[in-house]
Design a protein around this motif. Structure first.
Motif, PDB file in Angstrom:
ATOM      1  N   UNK A 180     -13.197 -11.257 -15.942  1.00  0.00           N
ATOM      2  CA  UNK A 180     -14.256 -10.007 -15.646  1.00  0.00           C
ATOM      3  C   UNK A 180     -15.509 -10.747 -16.528  1.00  0.00           C
ATOM      4  N   UNK A 181     -16.481 -11.731 -16.966  1.00  0.00           N
ATOM      5  CA  UNK A 181     -17.861 -12.113 -17.107  1.00  0.00           C
ATOM      6  C   UNK A 181     -17.961 -12.453 -15.472  1.00  0.00           C
ATOM      7  N   UNK A 182     -17.143 -13.020 -14.628  1.00  0.00           N
ATOM      8  CA  UNK A 182     -17.268 -13.347 -13.677  1.00  0.00           C
ATOM      9  C   UNK A 182     -17.769 -11.767 -12.984  1.00  0.00           C
ATOM     10  N   UNK A 183     -17.044 -11.075 -12.446  1.00  0.00           N
ATOM     11  CA  UNK A 183     -17.868  -9.721 -12.227  1.00  0.00           C
ATOM     12  C   UNK A 183     -17.975  -9.389 -12.402  1.00  0.00           C
ATOM     13  N   UNK A 184     -18.337  -9.259 -13.825  1.00  0.00           N
ATOM     14  CA  UNK A 184     -19.498  -8.158 -14.477  1.00  0.00           C
ATOM     15  C   UNK A 184     -20.572  -8.967 -14.122  1.00  0.00           C
ATOM     16  N   UNK A 185     -21.638 -10.213 -14.812  1.00  0.00           N
ATOM     17  CA  UNK A 185     -22.522 -10.712 -13.886  1.00  0.00           C
ATOM     18  C   UNK A 185     -22.493 -12.028 -13.283  1.00  0.00           C
ATOM     19  N   UNK A 186     -22.091 -12.449 -12.267  1.00  0.00           N
ATOM     20  CA  UNK A 186     -21.958 -13.630 -11.569  1.00  0.00           C
ATOM     21  C   UNK A 186     -22.982 -14.870 -11.569  1.00  0.00           C
ATOM     22  N   UNK A 187     -24.112 -14.300 -11.654  1.00  0.00           N
ATOM     23  CA  UNK A 187     -25.192 -15.040 -11.636  1.00  0.00           C
ATOM     24  C   UNK A 187     -25.111 -15.548 -13.453  1.00  0.00           C
ATOM     25  N   UNK A 188     -25.225 -14.475 -14.254  1.00  0.00           N
ATOM     26  CA  UNK A 188     -25.611 -15.335 -16.015  1.00  0.00           C
ATOM     27  C   UNK A 188     -24.069 -16.428 -15.648  1.00  0.00           C
ATOM     28  N   UNK A 189     -23.011 -15.993 -15.028  1.00  0.00           N
ATOM     29  CA  UNK A 189     -21.416 -16.904 -14.810  1.00  0.00           C
ATOM     30  C   UNK A 189     -21.781 -18.106 -14.663  1.00  0.00           C
ATOM     31  N   UNK A 190     -22.205 -18.415 -13.474  1.00  0.00           N
ATOM     32  CA  UNK A 190     -22.197 -19.728 -13.092  1.00  0.00           C
ATOM     33  C   UNK A 190     -23.567 -20.506 -13.458  1.00  0.00           C
ATOM     34  N   UNK A 191     -24.754 -19.989 -14.192  1.00  0.00           N
ATOM     35  CA  UNK A 191     -25.616 -20.470 -15.178  1.00  0.00           C
ATOM     36  C   UNK A 191     -24.902 -21.056 -15.650  1.00  0.00           C
ATOM     37  N   UNK A 192     -23.993 -20.554 -16.854  1.00  0.00           N
ATOM     38  CA  UNK A 192     -24.034 -21.065 -18.004  1.00  0.00           C
ATOM     39  C   UNK A 192     -22.805 -22.549 -17.234  1.00  0.00           C
ATOM     40  N   UNK A 193     -22.143 -21.769 -15.896  1.00  0.00           N
ATOM     41  CA  UNK A 193     -21.314 -23.070 -15.713  1.00  0.00           C
ATOM     42  C   UNK A 193     -22.102 -24.640 -15.480  1.00  0.00           C
ATOM     43  N   UNK A 194     -22.806 -24.436 -14.638  1.00  0.00           N
ATOM     44  CA  UNK A 194     -24.133 -25.271 -14.514  1.00  0.00           C
ATOM     45  C   UNK A 194     -24.916 -25.632 -15.943  1.00  0.00           C
ATOM     46  N   UNK A 195     -25.344 -25.237 -16.414  1.00  0.00           N
ATOM     47  CA  UNK A 195     -25.771 -25.468 -17.683  1.00  0.00           C
ATOM     48  C   UNK A 195     -24.630 -26.494 -18.336  1.00  0.00           C
ATOM     49  N   UNK A 196     -23.594 -26.112 -18.756  1.00  0.00           N
ATOM     50  CA  UNK A 196     -22.878 -26.516 -19.555  1.00  0.00           C
ATOM     51  C   UNK A 196     -22.322 -28.442 -18.853  1.00  0.00           C
ATOM     52  N   UNK A 197     -22.521 -28.375 -17.674  1.00  0.00           N
ATOM     53  CA  UNK A 197     -22.245 -29.563 -17.065  1.00  0.00           C
ATOM     54  C   UNK A 197     -23.560 -30.592 -16.918  1.00  0.00           C
ATOM     55  N   UNK A 198     -24.447 -30.118 -17.398  1.00  0.00           N
ATOM     56  CA  UNK A 198     -25.628 -30.814 -17.745  1.00  0.00           C
ATOM     57  C   UNK A 198     -25.119 -32.198 -18.443  1.00  0.00           C
ATOM     58  N   UNK A 199     -23.919 -31.503 -20.002  1.00  0.00           N
ATOM     59  CA  UNK A 199     -23.591 -32.368 -21.101  1.00  0.00           C
ATOM     60  C   UNK A 199     -22.431 -33.388 -20.761  1.00  0.00           C
ATOM     61  N   UNK A 200     -21.663 -33.413 -19.633  1.00  0.00           N
ATOM     62  CA  UNK A 200     -21.552 -34.624 -18.961  1.00  0.00           C
ATOM     63  C   UNK A 200     -21.042 -35.074 -18.102  1.00  0.00           C
ATOM     64  N   UNK A 201     -20.795 -35.514 -16.712  1.00  0.00           N
ATOM     65  CA  UNK A 201     -20.998 -36.349 -15.643  1.00  0.00           C
ATOM     66  C   UNK A 201     -21.239 -35.207 -14.166  1.00  0.00           C
ATOM     67  N   UNK A 202     -21.511 -34.369 -14.729  1.00  0.00           N
ATOM     68  CA  UNK A 202     -21.718 -33.442 -13.574  1.00  0.00           C
ATOM     69  C   UNK A 202     -20.704 -32.344 -13.038  1.00  0.00           C
ATOM     70  N   UNK A 203     -20.092 -32.147 -14.394  1.00  0.00           N
ATOM     71  CA  UNK A 203     -18.813 -31.162 -14.084  1.00  0.00           C
ATOM     72  C   UNK A 203     -18.721 -30.475 -15.447  1.00  0.00           C
ATOM     73  N   UNK A 204     -18.095 -28.998 -15.122  1.00  0.00           N
ATOM     74  CA  UNK A 204     -17.711 -27.840 -15.879  1.00  0.00           C
ATOM     75  C   UNK A 204     -16.928 -27.487 -15.535  1.00  0.00           C
ATOM     76  N   UNK A 205     -15.543 -26.938 -16.393  1.00  0.00           N
ATOM     77  CA  UNK A 205     -14.576 -26.504 -16.285  1.00  0.00           C
ATOM     78  C   UNK A 205     -14.342 -24.603 -16.949  1.00  0.00           C
ATOM     79  N   UNK A 206     -13.497 -23.823 -16.249  1.00  0.00           N
ATOM     80  CA  UNK A 206     -13.186 -22.591 -16.533  1.00  0.00           C
ATOM     81  C   UNK A 206     -11.392 -22.631 -15.917  1.00  0.00           C
TER      82      UNK A 206
END
Length: 493
Positions: free
Chosen positions: A51-77
């Motif tokens: 639902x979050x993805x369909x409501x605002x795809x840009x925000x959803x993927x930006x959050x995934x990218x931001x989370x990936x900053x804190x690890x080895x370049x990966x994030x999950x959902x």
């Protein structure tokens, strides 16, 4: 009735327990796959965060990218029963692209790609099947066909520029470039790929089906009549049937010895003398690949051409240099087309096109599915069935000199950053599934930039957040590229 109620009441505790056990196992499965990677601690049962993805795809993927900053370049959902991994690190994305094979990863183009694109799409082919089709397709994007396509492209572009000039060139009100460019690309791709075999009614039907397809890619995957996803599947089926008719007409025409006049002609002409027929050369299989090309040429090119307008408007010195170079080879007043040799010589304009593609890659991600467990790093193995999203957008801002700056000169013959950082420039992919039509796509962008900037002056109708990125489904400025258009003095196409 009383007995039924009594039976349900007696079974209710067991049903509730089974449901709770299922939900618990779902969360446990998610955390086992997630391990120590960043991602939501809890996911909504069954549907995950769709639902979050369909409501605002840009925000959803930006959050995934931001989370990936804190690890080895990966994030999950988690999306509708599918564990997903977002890959920000360009080196890891390269590993995915380099391992598209039956025992590692399969390109799917969309989390529910096979359902929406169909089984015969080039996207899903491996090994010899894939090589066979690419061997048939690749010659259709060599110098002679590309030269013919260029003439067709320019004719369509000029026709649309003339229409825009008649309708909008007084500059009294802003116009959304996205819709104008989309219509231009729709006609261009149809003309280049199957032009002689489409009448006006069929072209309008294709336009409607493309709209349904786009809506379906952004909707819940409910494959029922009346739902966007189900309607998109039917639209794809209609498009394939239309291309089957075109392919048959082309084969009949080429059998008479006529010269090719579009892509499907070049294809059917090259296989006409093959006996026995080449694998994957039956009408339906050719048609499925042509539909793939139409999808890519339509939405990806719309994104690229639109961002070219937006970025050139914000970079007046780059725009000046483009106009200066183009004017040394060609003028709209000449009543001539740009030749293949002139197109090659427009070197700065070509670097601008490449920088547009780096700075705003049309497809920001290319989803794949893990066919088996795959050790991506020393500390993490991607579980079988995981949908992975290598980010082309994030890769474009790694490695390059001042990557956040729009700088076409990075691609000139001196700096050659497309070679120095070629593993970060992933707009057309790498490896066995690299885009076979990339020369056509780049030529189209160069031609549009040359012609559009020669005919029009243009000014953004700026509003708050107008240049923010949205996914619909390819990348677009939030306002659709609202500009004021006015004809340049003394210029008429």
């Amino acid at each position: 009735m009383v007995a039924s109620v009594s039976l349900f009441a007696s079974l209710a505790p067991y049903l509730v327990s089974a449901l709770l056990l299922f939900l618990l196992l779902e969360q446990l499965s998610y955390h086992v796959k997630k391990r120590n990677l960043p991602g939501p601690l809890f996911v909504t049962p069954i549907i995950g965060n769709v639902i979050a993805l369909l409501r605002d795809p840009t925000s959803f993927w930006n959050k995934q990218s931001a989370m990936a900053n804190t690890s080895v370049g990966l994030s999950t959902n988690y999306l509708i029963g599918k564990f997903i991994i977002y890959i920000k690190d360009a080196k890891l994305s390269n590993i995915i692209f380099s391992n598209i094979r039956p025992d590692a990863f399969q390109l799917i183009g969309h989390p529910f790609g096979k359902k929406i694109f169909g089984e015969h799409s080039l996207i899903f082919m491996f090994g010899e099947d894939h090589k066979s089709v690419r061997r048939q397709v690749a010659p259709n994007f060599t110098r002679t066909p590309l030269s013919m396509y260029s003439s067709l492209q320019q004719t369509v572009i000029m026709r649309h520029l003339r229409q825009w000039e008649e309708s909008f060139s007084r500059g009294s009100r802003p116009v959304s470039m996205r819709q104008l460019i989309r219509e231009l690309n729709l006609e261009t791709s149809q003309t280049v790929f199957v032009g002689p075999y489409l009448d006006k009614e069929v072209k309008n039907s294709i336009r409607d089906d493309y709209n349904l397809f786009n809506q379906g890619t952004m909707a819940l995957p409910i494959d029922l009549p009346g739902f966007a996803f189900g309607e998109a599947r039917k639209a794809v089926s209609r498009l394939v049937n239309t291309m089957v008719v075109c392919t048959r007409k082309s084969k009949a025409k080429m059998a008479t010895g006529e010269n090719p006049t579009c892509l499907v002609d070049f294809w059917t002409h090259s296989i006409a003398a093959q006996n026995p027929p080449l694998p994957h050369s039956v009408d339906e299989e050719i048609s499925c690949v042509v539909v793939d090309f139409l999808f890519a040429a339509q939405d990806a090119s719309t994104s690229s051409l639109l961002w070219a307008v937006v970025l050139l408007e914000s970079e007046p010195e780059v725009l000046r240099r483009v106009r200066e170079e183009v004017a040394s080879f060609w003028s709209p007043e000449s009543n001539e087309l740009i030749t293949a040799d002139q197109l090659v010589e427009m070197k700065f304009t070509r670097t601008v096109a490449r920088e547009v593609l780096r700075y705003r890659p049309p497809a920001s991600m290319v989803p794949h599915v893990a066919v088996s467990d795959f050790p991506l790093t020393e500390s993490y193995t991607i579980p079988k069935g995981t949908v992975v999203f290598p980010s082309l957008f994030d890769a474009s801002f790694q490695g390059f000199t001042e990557p956040d700056r729009f700088d076409p000169d990075r691609f000139n013959e001196t700096r050659q950053e497309d070679q120095v950082f070629k593993r970060n420039f992933l707009t057309f992919g790498i490896g066995s599934h690299q885009c076979v039509g990339q020369r056509y796509a780049l030529n189209h962008l160069v031609l549009f930039i040359a012609m559009f900037t020669s005919v029009f002056d243009f000014k953004r109708a700026r509003s708050e957040g107008c240049d923010d990125i949205v996914h619909i489904p390819t990348m677009s400025p939030k306002d659709g590229g609202m500009v004021f258009l006015s004809s340049r003095a003394g210029v008429s196409p």
